[in-house]
Design an enzyme around this catalytic site. Structure first.
Site, PDB file in Angstrom:
ATOM      1  N   HIS A  24      72.650  38.580  55.757  1.00  0.00           N
ATOM      2  CA  HIS A  24      72.647  38.154  54.351  1.00  0.00           C
ATOM      3  C   HIS A  24      72.103  39.275  53.456  1.00  0.00           C
ATOM      4  CE1 HIS A  24      73.923  34.032  54.660  1.00  0.00           C
ATOM      5  NE2 HIS A  24      72.910  33.650  55.414  1.00  0.00           N
ATOM      6  N   HIS A  35      70.558  37.507  61.768  1.00  0.00           N
ATOM      7  CA  HIS A  35      71.301  36.650  60.841  1.00  0.00           C
ATOM      8  C   HIS A  35      70.830  36.868  59.403  1.00  0.00           C
ATOM      9  CE1 HIS A  35      73.371  32.809  59.695  1.00  0.00           C
ATOM     10  NE2 HIS A  35      72.454  32.842  58.749  1.00  0.00           N
ATOM     11  N   GLU A  36      69.533  36.785  59.191  1.00  0.00           N
ATOM     12  CA  GLU A  36      69.033  36.892  57.819  1.00  0.00           C
ATOM     13  C   GLU A  36      69.237  38.293  57.254  1.00  0.00           C
ATOM     14  OE1 GLU A  36      68.528  34.319  56.244  1.00  0.00           O
ATOM     15  OE2 GLU A  36      68.381  32.930  57.921  1.00  0.00           O
ATOM     16  N   HIS A  80      74.492  41.875  52.404  1.00  0.00           N
ATOM     17  CA  HIS A  80      75.411  41.441  51.349  1.00  0.00           C
ATOM     18  C   HIS A  80      74.836  41.798  49.974  1.00  0.00           C
ATOM     19  CE1 HIS A  80      78.690  38.080  50.859  1.00  0.00           C
ATOM     20  NE2 HIS A  80      79.017  39.180  50.250  1.00  0.00           N
TER      21      HIS A  80
END
Length: 678
Positions: A470, A466-467, A473
């Site tokens: 990010h 998940h991290e 991105h």
């Protein structure tokens, strides 16, 4: 002023954290605030006619020294807090808010940007978008206010900065100060891997034996495995008491009065700007647009989730009674019986799984997935960072540097709880341009001994993916201006890349390649892999329900008049929902840091589910092409989602990628709740 705070000289442009002392920060803030004020004043007072270059573009770099100082300081307060840093944070928060108010409420700047906006047709698309967003930000900050309203807005912003800082520090104090020693005679049910983690936590705090702390990677498995029901209750009550005045910090860390004041000030701030309430103000620029749209989505998922937990609660209550325990199923029972059911139904033992889910193996999986999807390459290097545990990688593609990535993975008493992604430096194309320096912070349980493998749970592995979603991105961002770079997007769009990336952990080809036994090197057996994947939704009713309660309470807090007693309002909302007694909110109000340690997720905690609607549909785009690694779909994902930042509205970017609006069907299917939907 220590030059290392603003002119970083470490490897690959990193700050030299070994050359930074706590006493350097106060004079640096004095100097950098003065530099920023002077730079903004020069823009606002420029006698030349307003242009994009001398106003909007100039604002993008006007506060660069202050931004770099803040990046270093607030990174440290999150990952390695101490009394000196906490004291300075309390002092500097209102000063930064005052500077922000002075800048964003300057009518001269507002007039200049508005004039540029009127002639925006002559600008290139990104410059036009940046001008639009700058003007919107000035308007929403109160630049159009005058007189008493203007002065009051500035007071509100400064006070909110103080309150949010106090809120976060109170939660950290309660988390840091709680330690529950567990006697040798009360260890029934606790697996060896968990006992090793508990002993490591004890040693870290200078204690003998084994302890439970409020680190999520420790307390959640304790609640899942501890047969001693009284100890489970003690641990659960401490975990849920953070910030309510009954935690380790006592009345000094009671966040409830802070919450009431925060909500009142947010409402006043919104009404000063002409909005009916804070939710109307906050949701206006988001994809959702208004509270009714949020409620519609959340309630579509609430009904099937509640139906699932109703059936689960009956079963777990029977299991409780079969153990000879009278009375109701309690919150400290749920995880214990859910884990027992999972093991029985899926023949799944965490001790059997963990040797395949080492941190090193899962980092390899995260990086390899990014390499296969986007062609990224990773080279680890040494750098003087804030802790010897922190690791650094240079990320390249085709010989070109894409970013620098830092990973801080283990829990420490000085680190705030949870997991997050942040950037020390944003990507942009100004001048020679710069690439992102991005950080992933987690709170995994460290190994029992230095140099030993660190084992992750399945949830921990999801967090790692998940991290890094990010982080991608930031890494793949390719825009002109820092304000629209990376994750600087609508709040209910920002979780799309992170939640989408989690899907690759569950792909058999990823597990088969990377989930290898730490001792033998053998790949994860196909049968065990299939049992893991079959069990992933075993307690999805619980996970969905606890999340939705927090999201709906957050929305209710900010819709309509602010509650005089937030805890009473919380209870009222949960009663109206018919929330299960054995499943509390994921984040009770006194420690709801997403919402009250800043306003990033205020009236916006729903955004995880809003993004999940898209991430489920986005992953289907890969599967429709027959492969989770379909290169054409990965290229479109990078082109229209990961590289664009906020250079175009989020709904436009989504439609460019998917060519249709998302629906809730894929979300319900992914959570295993489709059969419960009516």
């Amino acid at each position: 002023m220590n030059p290392e705070l603003t002119h970083w000289t470490g490897p690959l442009g990193l700050p030299r954290f070994d050359l930074i002392r706590d006493e350097d920060f106060a004079p640096a803030f004095d100097a950098c605030l003065k530099l920023a004020e002077d730079a903004v004043e020069a823009i606002a007072a420029n006698p030349e006619p307003p242009s994009f270059a001398n106003t909007v573009a100039a604002l993008e770099t006007a506060e660069e020294p202050l931004n770099r100082l803040c990046a270093v300081f607030f990174t440290l307060t999150g990952v390695d807090s101490n009394p000196a840093r906490e004291a300075l944070q309390r002092q500097i928060a209102p000063r930064l808010a005052a500077h922000g108010s002075k800048t964003s409420m300057d009518p001269r700047l507002f007039d200049r940007v508005e004039a540029i906006f009127q002639d925006r047709d002559d600008l290139d698309p990104q410059a036009r978008r940046l001008t639009e967003l700058t003007l919107r930000g000035l308007r929403r900050s109160g630049a159009g206010l005058t007189g008493e309203a203007r002065a009051r807005m500035a007071q509100i912003r400064e006070r909110l900065a103080v309150l949010s800082t106090d809120f976060a520090q109170n939660v950290l104090t309660d988390e840091r100060d709680f330690v529950l020693p567990i006697a040798d005679g009360r260890l029934a049910g606790l697996p060896d891997w968990l006992l090793r983690s508990m002993r490591a936590a004890a040693r870290e705090r200078g204690q003998a034996g084994q302890v439970v702390t409020l680190n999520r990677s420790l307390i959640v498995p304790f609640l899942e495995y501890a047969e001693d029901r009284a100890l489970r209750e003690t641990a659960w009550r401490a975990w849920t008491a953070r910030g309510d005045g009954s935690g380790a910090g006592g009345a000094k860390t009671d966040n409830r009065p802070l919450v009431a004041e925060i909500l009142a000030l947010r409402h006043e701030r919104a009404t000063l700007l002409g909005y009916a309430d804070f939710a109307s103000y906050k949701l206006e620029p988001e994809m959702a647009g208004k509270a009714e749209n949020v409620e519609a989505l959340l309630h579509q998922v609430w009904s099937p989730a509640k139906a699932r937990v109703g059936a689960d609660a009956e079963r777990f209550a029977q299991m409780l009674h079969d153990d000879g325990i009278n009375g109701a199923l309690e919150p400290w029972d749920w995880r214990f019986y859910a884990e027992r059911r999972r093991k029985a139904e899926h023949d799944l033992d965490e001790a059997e799984v963990k040797p395949y889910l080492t941190l090193e193996a899962m980092i390899g999986a995260v990086f390899d997935t990014a390499s296969r999807l986007f062609g990224l390459e990773f080279r680890e290097f040494d750098a003087p960072l804030w802790s010897p545990e922190v690791r650094a990688w240079e990320i390249t593609r085709g010989g070109k540097q894409m970013a620098v990535f830092l990973g801080d993975y283990f829990a420490r008493p000085s680190k705030r709880s949870g997991a997050w992604c942040s950037s020390l430096q944003q990507q942009h194309h100004i001048g020679a341009g710069q690439r992102a320096i991005v950080t992933n912070v987690c709170n995994f349980t460290p190994p029992e001994e230095q140099g030993a493998p660190a084992y992750l749970s399945w949830d921990d592995a999801h967090t790692l993916f998940h991290e890094f979603g990010h982080a991608l991105h930031h890494i793949l961002s390719d825009v002109a201006w820092p304000s629209i770079s990376g994750t600087s997007v609508a709040r209910d769009f920002v979780e799309l890349p992170s939640q989408l990336y989690e899907h690759w952990l569950e792909q058999p080809e990823v597990l088969d390649r990377h989930a290898r036994h730490v001792g033998t090197g053998e790949p994860l057996p196909a049968g065990l892999r299939d049992r893991i994947l079959a069990a992933r939704n075993a307690d999805q009713g619980f996970a969905t329900t606890e999340y939705l309660q927090s999201a709906l309470v957050d929305l209710a807090f900010h819709t309509g008049a602010p509650p005089a007693d937030p805890m009473a309002r919380q209870a009222e909302v949960l009663a109206q929902l018919g929330a299960p007694a054995a499943i509390p909110m994921r984040h009770a109000t006194p420690h709801f840091a997403h919402v009250f340690s800043g306003d990033g997720y205020s009236s916006g905690y729903y955004s995880y589910m809003w993004s999940e609607v898209m991430d489920a549909d986005a992953f289907d785009a890969f599967l429709e092409q027959g492969s989770a690694f379909d290169p054409a779909t990965a290229a479109r994902l990078e082109e229209w989602i990961l590289s664009k930042g906020d250079s175009r509205p989020a709904d436009e970017l989504w439609l460019k990628f998917r060519e249709r609006k998302p629906g809730v069907h894929a979300l319900l299917k992914g959570r295993g709740l489709l059969a419960d939907a009516s």
